[in-house]
Design a protein around this motif. Structure first.
Motif, PDB file in Angstrom:
ATOM      1  N   TYR A 184       4.048   5.136  -7.980  1.00 33.31           N
ATOM      2  CA  TYR A 184       3.999   4.488  -6.472  1.00 33.31           C
ATOM      3  C   TYR A 184       5.295   5.141  -5.929  1.00 33.31           C
ATOM      4  CZ  TYR A 184       1.439   0.348  -7.996  1.00 33.31           C
ATOM      5  OH  TYR A 184       0.164  -0.547  -8.358  1.00 33.31           O
ATOM      6  N   LYS A 205      -0.158   5.530  -5.788  1.00 36.48           N
ATOM      7  CA  LYS A 205      -0.395   4.319  -4.911  1.00 36.48           C
ATOM      8  C   LYS A 205       1.172   4.395  -4.107  1.00 36.48           C
ATOM      9  CE  LYS A 205      -3.467   1.891  -7.954  1.00 36.48           C
ATOM     10  NZ  LYS A 205      -3.784   0.551  -8.366  1.00 36.48           N
ATOM     11  N   TYR A 207       4.008   1.905  -1.835  1.00 36.56           N
ATOM     12  CA  TYR A 207       4.753   0.528  -1.719  1.00 36.56           C
ATOM     13  C   TYR A 207       5.491   0.747   0.024  1.00 36.56           C
ATOM     14  CZ  TYR A 207       9.056   3.163  -3.487  1.00 36.56           C
ATOM     15  OH  TYR A 207      10.203   3.947  -3.385  1.00 36.56           O
ATOM     16  N   ALA A 229       3.491  -4.430  -8.779  1.00 37.34           N
ATOM     17  CA  ALA A 229       3.003  -3.325  -9.559  1.00 37.34           C
ATOM     18  C   ALA A 229       2.802  -3.527 -11.311  1.00 37.34           C
ATOM     19  CB  ALA A 229       4.058  -2.020  -9.404  1.00 37.34           C
ATOM     20  N   VAL A 235       7.686   4.731 -10.513  1.00 38.64           N
ATOM     21  CA  VAL A 235       7.992   4.622  -9.016  1.00 38.64           C
ATOM     22  C   VAL A 235       9.083   5.662  -8.673  1.00 38.64           C
ATOM     23  CG1 VAL A 235       9.998   2.995  -9.793  1.00 38.64           C
ATOM     24  CG2 VAL A 235       9.119   3.181  -7.221  1.00 38.64           C
TER      25      VAL A 235
END
Length: 461
Positions: A184, A205, A207, A229, A235
């Motif tokens: 993320y 992906k 955030y 998530a 992350v």
């Protein structure tokens, strides 16, 4: 056939150049003993045509389409083509002096001179993991000299090719050895992040991070997205001076993020490209990373010395992986070698030598911190000057975000049409999302930029 040499000196004795060439010939084994074999060879052999020599069709690459310019580097390409004497490049992510010139730090020049004068230095390959002193000192810089993780040998650090290379090595390591291949990244983020991770094989992906309405942090959206998530996801976190927005969480917000990341079992991967360059303090700019290391959990950190030491073209960086135990760290390092070896084999020596030389000398280290703070302070000054200029012109809108944001870049809030109008009418170049490099400004050019922003905001919706 005998090897030919330049004429000797006028007095008949061999010149220094003659002697060096003679020594080289002896070293290479070129001489009379090979003359017969060399003379037997045709000096101009005919080249036999291959079976495909007469092929005159299209190139095997004929179907390749022209790739677009990199959205960031392409700004400089367009700037260079502009003949205007008032043109201004605010897209480049590199520090500029008040005179608009690139800067080589004085302490870097001193370190290079020491390296050049040291006759014991050679150009042999470094180990796959890089220079040992550089790695050890890089870990201390970001994690702190008193870090328990360092004292317990729980960190595997390898020298890499600046920040980009560090991120790529870390990503490929995770693809091979981590159970979750989803990362993320903040929205927005540095334009190269999604490309680096995608090419390495991770699923990217995003955030929520930036709030266009407040031109600040969308903290609630960040917490909601990371909270939803899947457990174990990676992350990406900007350690400081978020690129492109210049918006960082507060210390309290970082603590909330840390608690959420740990409770969800997420794996933090820090990108630290601006340590010391943002606030002027190396410790302050590393605080977020150190919070995550202090809780005993695992994380990754990519470091770059491009900005904070001005070593852009030297490509100096490091990847550190903080592990639970020293045994795990040893095994992690062994696998990092297997990632690096087929990628670029081992890193370059010169830039890392500069960093290590400065870090190992107390006076030079102090000089570096002073020069580093001076760069940070000049950028902060440019923020204040631009804010004051816009306020003096009565430019519509609240421009306080310019002084609230931190680091090299400011996310102005200008839209694509406004940016295009500034380029067309004022010859000011920046990325289409309205990001400007504060380091590219000077007291002389601030009024020009303020005029352009004022015109764009008042004329273009």
């Amino acid at each position: 056939m005998r090897t030919q040499f330049p004429p000797s000196s006028a007095h008949g004795s061999p010149s220094p150049t003659d002697r060096r060439l003679s020594a080289l010939v002896r070293h290479l084994g070129v001489g009379d003993h090979s003359a017969s074999s060399m003379e037997s060879q045709d000096p101009n052999p005919a080249i036999s045509p291959s079976a495909t020599a007469a092929f005159s069709g299209d190139s095997v690459f004929a179907n390749i389409v022209q790739a677009p310019e990199d959205p960031i580097l392409g700004v400089t390409v367009a700037y260079n083509k502009d003949p205007s004497p008032v043109k201004l490049n605010l897209g480049v992510g590199a520090y500029r002096t008040e005179e608009g010139k690139p800067l080589v730090l004085n302490v870097v020049r001193r370190a290079e001179q020491l390296i050049i004068n040291d006759q014991s230095r050679v150009k042999e390959y470094l180990p796959i993991t890089g220079m040992a002193d550089f790695n050890k000192l890089s870990a201390k810089l970001i994690f702190g000299t008193d870090s328990p993780a360092i004292q317990e040998n729980r960190i595997a650090t390898v020298q890499c090719l600046s920040g980009t290379g560090s991120l790529r090595v870390g990503a490929e390591f995770l693809v091979k050895h981590y159970h979750n291949r989803t990362i993320y990244i903040p929205q927005p983020t540095w334009g190269n992040h999604p490309k680096v991770f995608t090419m390495a094989g991770l699923s990217v992906k995003s955030y929520r991070y930036y709030d266009p309405a407040t031109r600040g942090l969308n903290f609630q959206g960040l917490l909601e997205d990371l909270g939803s998530a899947p457990s174990g996801a990676i992350v990406l976190l900007h350690a400081c001076a978020h690129n492109p927005t210049g918006v960082d969480p507060t210390t309290e917000q970082w603590e909330h993020i840390r608690q959420l990341v740990r409770s969800k079992g997420l794996l933090p991967f820090f990108d630290s490209a601006y340590q010391g360059f943002a606030s002027g303090s190396l410790d302050t700019d590393a605080q977020s990373v150190r919070m995550f290391v202090a809780d005993g959990g695992e994380c990754l950190a990519a470091q770059s010395y491009a900005k904070n030491m001005g070593l852009y073209g030297e490509r100096v960086g490091a990847l550190s992986i903080v592990c639970r135990t020293a045994d795990v760290a040893t095994r992690v390092e062994s696998q990092l070698k297997l990632v690096i070896r087929p990628m670029y084999s081992n890193p370059p020596i010169h830039g890392a030598s500069i960093v290590a030389t400065i870090f190992k000398d107390r006076d030079m280290y102090t000089e570096w911190t002073i020069e580093l703070k001076a760069m940070a302070d000049r950028i902060i000054s440019m923020r204040q000057q631009l804010f004051d200029a816009l306020r003096a012109r009565g430019t519509p809108g609240d421009w306080s975000h310019i002084v609230k944001q931190i680091g090299m870049f400011t996310f102005t809030g200008l839209n694509t049409e406004q940016v295009a109008s500034m380029t067309k009418e004022y010859h000011i170049y920046m990325t289409s999302d309205g990001r400007i490099s504060m380091a590219g400004l000077s007291s002389r050019t601030v009024p020009h930029l303020a005029d352009a922003i004022h015109a764009a905001v008042t004329r273009v919706a």
